[in-house]
Design a protein around this motif. Structure first.
Motif: not given
Length: 156
Positions: A112-137
């Motif tokens: 984990l890059d430190d610059s991402l570790a402090a985010q309140d909300d995190v989005y990750i690729e969902g496995g395709d190029h048309e969806s993201l997964i929104h998670l709390s940090g």
């Protein structure tokens, strides 16, 4: 294609709250952030690495670029980029270039890059190029467990 089955099973199995954010087809994480109207600093992109035969996943913001030299220093180990063939075997339910930044779902260690570790909300690729997964940090960091982390990226 929809959210990768492996990722969905992992998230559901851990009982975390998440939302699927759909967007127009995009070729890159930065473009996905733009299309989905989410901050690029909160969108975690995955870079798959090889370390002595072991594959690892580095998670960093879409607005940043991996610096291998910094990663070598942070880990005290030499790592290189994984090949497309290795990534295809590891992520058979994901489109090329849309790997979720949650290695644990695929049995891989995540760095984990430190610059991402402090985010309140995190989005990750969902496995395709048309969806993201929104998670709390907090949920994202919980799913990563005791991930190694460090400052191994720079702004694009």
């Amino acid at each position: 294609m929809a959210i990768a089955e492996t990722l969905k099973a992992f998230l559901d199995g851990h009982g975390v709250d998440y939302q699927v954010v759909t967007h127009a087809h995009t070729p890159s994480a930065n473009r996905s952030a733009e299309a989905a109207h989410v901050p690029g600093d909160s969108l975690a992109k995955a870079v798959v690495l090889e370390n002595g035969g072991q594959l690892l996943l580095a998670a960093l913001p879409a607005t940043r670029r991996l610096k291998l030299g910094r990663l070598h220093q942070a880990l005290g180990e030499h790592v290189g980029l994984a090949t497309e063939a290795e990534m295809g075997r590891l992520f058979p339910d994901c489109e090329r270039g849309a790997v979720p930044a949650l290695g644990a779902a695929y049995g891989m260690e995540t760095l984990l890059d430190d610059s991402l570790a402090a985010q309140d909300d995190v989005y990750i690729e969902g496995g395709d190029h048309e969806s993201l997964i929104h998670l709390s940090g907090e949920s994202f960091r919980t799913l990563l467990g005791q991930a190694r982390h460090g400052d191994f990226s720079t702004h694009v």
